[in-house]
Design a protein around this motif. Structure first.
Motif, PDB file in Angstrom:
ATOM      1  N   ASP A 174       0.832  -1.208   0.000  1.00  0.00           N
ATOM      2  CA  ASP A 174       0.000   0.000   0.000  1.00  0.00           C
ATOM      3  C   ASP A 174       0.867   1.260   0.000  1.00  0.00           C
ATOM      4  OD1 ASP A 174      -2.458  -1.134  -0.295  1.00  0.00           O
ATOM      5  OD2 ASP A 174      -3.185  -0.682   1.725  1.00  0.00           O
ATOM      6  N   GLY A 175       1.943   1.207  -0.782  1.00  0.00           N
ATOM      7  CA  GLY A 175       2.809   2.362  -0.952  1.00  0.00           C
ATOM      8  C   GLY A 175       3.850   2.565   0.115  1.00  0.00           C
ATOM      9  N   THR A 176       3.931   1.652   1.081  1.00  0.00           N
ATOM     10  CA  THR A 176       4.888   1.771   2.178  1.00  0.00           C
ATOM     11  C   THR A 176       6.031   0.792   1.971  1.00  0.00           C
ATOM     12  OG1 THR A 176       3.042   2.301   3.654  1.00  0.00           O
ATOM     13  CG2 THR A 176       5.140   1.722   4.681  1.00  0.00           C
ATOM     14  N   CYS A 177       7.251   1.302   1.855  1.00  0.00           N
ATOM     15  CA  CYS A 177       8.412   0.439   1.629  1.00  0.00           C
ATOM     16  C   CYS A 177       8.704  -0.381   2.883  1.00  0.00           C
ATOM     17  CB  CYS A 177       9.625   1.299   1.280  1.00  0.00           C
ATOM     18  SG  CYS A 177      11.113   0.334   0.942  1.00  0.00           S
ATOM     19  N   GLN A 178       8.736  -1.706   2.713  1.00  0.00           N
ATOM     20  CA  GLN A 178       9.003  -2.629   3.811  1.00  0.00           C
ATOM     21  C   GLN A 178      10.052  -3.651   3.376  1.00  0.00           C
ATOM     22  OE1 GLN A 178       6.569  -2.656   7.162  1.00  0.00           O
ATOM     23  NE2 GLN A 178       7.540  -0.831   6.321  1.00  0.00           N
ATOM     24  N   THR A 179      10.802  -4.165   4.340  1.00  0.00           N
ATOM     25  CA  THR A 179      11.860  -5.135   4.075  1.00  0.00           C
ATOM     26  C   THR A 179      11.374  -6.548   4.374  1.00  0.00           C
ATOM     27  OG1 THR A 179      13.577  -3.517   4.631  1.00  0.00           O
ATOM     28  CG2 THR A 179      14.224  -5.838   4.640  1.00  0.00           C
TER      29      THR A 179
ATOM     30  N   THR B 199       7.023  -4.137  10.838  1.00  0.00           N
ATOM     31  CA  THR B 199       6.646  -2.729  10.691  1.00  0.00           C
ATOM     32  C   THR B 199       6.849  -2.018  12.015  1.00  0.00           C
ATOM     33  OG1 THR B 199       4.978  -3.369   9.061  1.00  0.00           O
ATOM     34  CG2 THR B 199       4.824  -1.155   9.978  1.00  0.00           C
ATOM     35  N   ILE B 200       7.728  -1.003  12.006  1.00  0.00           N
ATOM     36  CA  ILE B 200       8.095  -0.331  13.249  1.00  0.00           C
ATOM     37  C   ILE B 200       7.063   0.723  13.641  1.00  0.00           C
ATOM     38  CG2 ILE B 200      10.542  -0.765  12.885  1.00  0.00           C
ATOM     39  CD1 ILE B 200      10.825   2.173  12.030  1.00  0.00           C
ATOM     40  N   GLU B 201       7.168   1.192  14.886  1.00  0.00           N
ATOM     41  CA  GLU B 201       6.188   2.120  15.446  1.00  0.00           C
ATOM     42  C   GLU B 201       6.083   3.401  14.619  1.00  0.00           C
ATOM     43  OE1 GLU B 201       5.158   4.233  19.755  1.00  0.00           O
ATOM     44  OE2 GLU B 201       7.075   3.239  19.430  1.00  0.00           O
TER      45      GLU B 201
ATOM     46  N   SER C 127      -7.114  -6.580   1.747  1.00  0.00           N
ATOM     47  CA  SER C 127      -6.385  -6.570   0.475  1.00  0.00           C
ATOM     48  C   SER C 127      -5.418  -5.387   0.436  1.00  0.00           C
ATOM     49  CB  SER C 127      -7.359  -6.459  -0.704  1.00  0.00           C
ATOM     50  OG  SER C 127      -8.208  -7.586  -0.760  1.00  0.00           O
ATOM     51  N   VAL C 128      -4.239  -5.610  -0.153  1.00  0.00           N
ATOM     52  CA  VAL C 128      -3.211  -4.566  -0.215  1.00  0.00           C
ATOM     53  C   VAL C 128      -2.549  -4.551  -1.594  1.00  0.00           C
ATOM     54  CG1 VAL C 128      -2.693  -4.524   2.251  1.00  0.00           C
ATOM     55  CG2 VAL C 128      -1.515  -6.164   0.781  1.00  0.00           C
ATOM     56  N   ASN C 129      -2.144  -3.354  -2.029  1.00  0.00           N
ATOM     57  CA  ASN C 129      -1.382  -3.213  -3.271  1.00  0.00           C
ATOM     58  C   ASN C 129       0.069  -3.613  -3.038  1.00  0.00           C
ATOM     59  OD1 ASN C 129      -3.553  -2.063  -4.783  1.00  0.00           O
ATOM     60  ND2 ASN C 129      -3.196  -0.102  -3.768  1.00  0.00           N
ATOM     61  N   LEU C 130       0.631  -4.358  -3.981  1.00  0.00           N
ATOM     62  CA  LEU C 130       2.014  -4.814  -3.857  1.00  0.00           C
ATOM     63  C   LEU C 130       2.826  -4.411  -5.082  1.00  0.00           C
ATOM     64  CD1 LEU C 130       1.489  -8.481  -2.557  1.00  0.00           C
ATOM     65  CD2 LEU C 130       1.965  -6.426  -1.193  1.00  0.00           C
ATOM     66  N   GLU C 131       4.055  -3.959  -4.827  1.00  0.00           N
ATOM     67  CA  GLU C 131       4.995  -3.657  -5.908  1.00  0.00           C
ATOM     68  C   GLU C 131       6.409  -3.930  -5.425  1.00  0.00           C
ATOM     69  OE1 GLU C 131       6.681  -0.027  -8.754  1.00  0.00           O
ATOM     70  OE2 GLU C 131       5.146   0.399  -7.250  1.00  0.00           O
ATOM     71  N   ARG C 132       7.190  -4.637  -6.243  1.00  0.00           N
ATOM     72  CA  ARG C 132       8.598  -4.864  -5.925  1.00  0.00           C
ATOM     73  C   ARG C 132       9.424  -3.649  -6.321  1.00  0.00           C
ATOM     74  NH1 ARG C 132      10.423 -10.851  -7.738  1.00  0.00           N
ATOM     75  NH2 ARG C 132      12.300 -10.201  -6.604  1.00  0.00           N
ATOM     76  N   ALA C 133      10.631  -3.573  -5.777  1.00  0.00           N
ATOM     77  CA  ALA C 133      11.503  -2.431  -6.050  1.00  0.00           C
ATOM     78  C   ALA C 133      11.874  -2.370  -7.532  1.00  0.00           C
ATOM     79  CB  ALA C 133      12.757  -2.522  -5.189  1.00  0.00           C
ATOM     80  N   LEU C 134      12.079  -1.152  -8.007  1.00  0.00           N
ATOM     81  CA  LEU C 134      12.420  -0.895  -9.405  1.00  0.00           C
ATOM     82  C   LEU C 134      13.821  -1.405  -9.729  1.00  0.00           C
ATOM     83  CD1 LEU C 134      11.666   0.703 -12.056  1.00  0.00           C
ATOM     84  CD2 LEU C 134      12.825   2.664 -11.009  1.00  0.00           C
ATOM     85  N   ARG C 135      13.962  -2.076 -10.882  1.00  0.00           N
ATOM     86  CA  ARG C 135      15.270  -2.473 -11.400  1.00  0.00           C
ATOM     87  C   ARG C 135      15.727  -1.445 -12.422  1.00  0.00           C
ATOM     88  NH1 ARG C 135      13.146  -8.386 -12.934  1.00  0.00           N
ATOM     89  NH2 ARG C 135      11.596  -6.973 -13.812  1.00  0.00           N
TER      90      ARG C 135
ATOM     91  N   VAL D  43       8.580   6.849  -7.030  1.00  0.00           N
ATOM     92  CA  VAL D  43       7.918   6.664  -5.745  1.00  0.00           C
ATOM     93  C   VAL D  43       8.925   6.025  -4.795  1.00  0.00           C
ATOM     94  CG1 VAL D  43       6.030   5.516  -4.517  1.00  0.00           C
ATOM     95  CG2 VAL D  43       5.661   6.388  -6.841  1.00  0.00           C
ATOM     96  N   GLN D  44       9.150   6.646  -3.648  1.00  0.00           N
ATOM     97  CA  GLN D  44      10.150   6.135  -2.708  1.00  0.00           C
ATOM     98  C   GLN D  44       9.600   5.077  -1.761  1.00  0.00           C
ATOM     99  OE1 GLN D  44      11.402  10.152  -1.211  1.00  0.00           O
ATOM    100  NE2 GLN D  44      13.433   9.359  -1.666  1.00  0.00           N
ATOM    101  N   GLY D  45       8.288   5.082  -1.579  1.00  0.00           N
ATOM    102  CA  GLY D  45       7.732   4.189  -0.570  1.00  0.00           C
ATOM    103  C   GLY D  45       7.816   4.797   0.818  1.00  0.00           C
ATOM    104  N   HIS D  46       8.097   6.117   0.873  1.00  0.00           N
ATOM    105  CA  HIS D  46       8.157   6.842   2.144  1.00  0.00           C
ATOM    106  C   HIS D  46       6.881   7.673   2.262  1.00  0.00           C
ATOM    107  CE1 HIS D  46      12.820   6.739   1.583  1.00  0.00           C
ATOM    108  NE2 HIS D  46      12.306   5.555   1.865  1.00  0.00           N
ATOM    109  N   VAL D  47       5.900   7.129   2.914  1.00  0.00           N
ATOM    110  CA  VAL D  47       4.588   7.774   3.007  1.00  0.00           C
ATOM    111  C   VAL D  47       4.704   9.082   3.793  1.00  0.00           C
ATOM    112  CG1 VAL D  47       2.255   7.550   3.940  1.00  0.00           C
ATOM    113  CG2 VAL D  47       3.344   5.607   2.795  1.00  0.00           C
ATOM    114  N   ASP D  48       4.123  10.148   3.250  1.00  0.00           N
ATOM    115  CA  ASP D  48       4.167  11.458   3.905  1.00  0.00           C
ATOM    116  C   ASP D  48       3.092  11.612   4.963  1.00  0.00           C
ATOM    117  OD1 ASP D  48       6.325  12.872   2.471  1.00  0.00           O
ATOM    118  OD2 ASP D  48       5.038  12.552   0.721  1.00  0.00           O
ATOM    119  N   CYS D  49       1.901  11.123   4.670  1.00  0.00           N
ATOM    120  CA  CYS D  49       0.794  11.291   5.603  1.00  0.00           C
ATOM    121  C   CYS D  49      -0.355  10.378   5.191  1.00  0.00           C
ATOM    122  CB  CYS D  49       0.310  12.748   5.621  1.00  0.00           C
ATOM    123  SG  CYS D  49      -0.403  13.311   4.059  1.00  0.00           S
ATOM    124  N   VAL D  50      -1.358  10.314   6.051  1.00  0.00           N
ATOM    125  CA  VAL D  50      -2.586   9.591   5.736  1.00  0.00           C
ATOM    126  C   VAL D  50      -3.641  10.615   5.318  1.00  0.00           C
ATOM    127  CG1 VAL D  50      -4.446   8.147   6.640  1.00  0.00           C
ATOM    128  CG2 VAL D  50      -2.075   7.691   7.290  1.00  0.00           C
ATOM    129  N   GLY D  51      -4.164  10.440   4.112  1.00  0.00           N
ATOM    130  CA  GLY D  51      -5.244  11.297   3.637  1.00  0.00           C
ATOM    131  C   GLY D  51      -6.596  10.670   3.940  1.00  0.00           C
TER     132      GLY D  51
END
Length: 218
Positions: A46-51, A64-66, A82-90, A100-108
């Motif tokens: 959902d647009g949030t970069c996770q490892t 997922t950290i605090e 359900s969640v949107n999924l995307e792998r990192a760009l090659r 898109v960095q996957g660094h969410v700025d805020c919740v709209g």
């Protein structure tokens, strides 16, 4: 780095609390895209970069950290969501959306959903602090989906959604009052930052011009 082009709609398989963090297990469907996923890779959820920290049978786990839970909707996840999924760009990939960095700025907040003839228009409200980073016909990521801003009115904006997008992403599930992860265009953020630096040095806000951008390396 991502592009906002969703490759799969996954499902939250399990969640468990680990202190102030969450351990989230995600199930994917697109084996062609995610079958060779490896531990330590980045995935946008959902647009949030996770490892990725663990792999299973068509599943992967993330911690997922605090801080992430405070800034995104991931803290509202539950099994079955359900969640949107995307792998990192090659480097060899086409840039079909925008950076898109996957660094969410805020919740709209979804303010309005309108059915149009062959499309859907969604209006989303956002905190005033982010107003400088959005322009009409600019790019924005909503829950990890790269979209074009149709218009901006005070602290809200609208986007037009084509049928393919709401059939192949979770945008189809958005309802009035719901929260969405927003990431504003990184290029706009850098320009605003450069203007602030110019103001600090010259004492005025500075004006964007071709020569000014050229001097800054754009």
């Amino acid at each position: 780095m991502f592009t906002g082009i969703v490759k799969d709609i996954g499902t939250i398989a399990a969640i468990r609390r680990q202190g102030s963090n969450l351990h989230i297990c995600v199930r994917y469907e697109n084996e062609q895209e995610f079958g060779d996923l490896a531990i330590d890779e980045s995935v946008a959820i959902d647009g949030t970069c996770q490892t990725v920290v663990a792999l299973g049978d068509k599943t992967f786990d993330v911690n997922t950290i605090e801080e992430t839970l405070k800034k995104t909707t991931l803290g509202t996840f539950a099994p079955g969501v359900s969640v949107n999924l995307e792998r990192a760009l090659r480097p060899s990939d086409r840039l079909g959306g925008h950076f898109v960095q996957g660094h969410v700025d805020c919740v709209g907040k979804v303010l309005e959903v309108r059915e149009l003839d062959g499309s859907r228009e969604i209006r989303i409200g956002f905190p005033e602090d982010f107003q400088p980073f959005i322009v009409p016909i600019g790019s924005i990521a909503i829950d990890g989906v790269s979209l074009t801003v149709a218009d901006v009115k005070e602290n809200s904006f609208s986007v037009a959604i084509i049928p393919y997008t709401f059939e192949n992403t979770t945008i189809n599930h958005l309802k009035v009052g719901g929260g969405v992860n927003l990431e504003f265009d990184i290029l706009g953020k850098y320009i605003v930052k450069q203007q602030e630096l110019v103001k600090n040095v010259t004492g005025d806000a500075g004006k964007i011009s071709e020569s000014w951008l050229s001097d800054l390396g754009y």
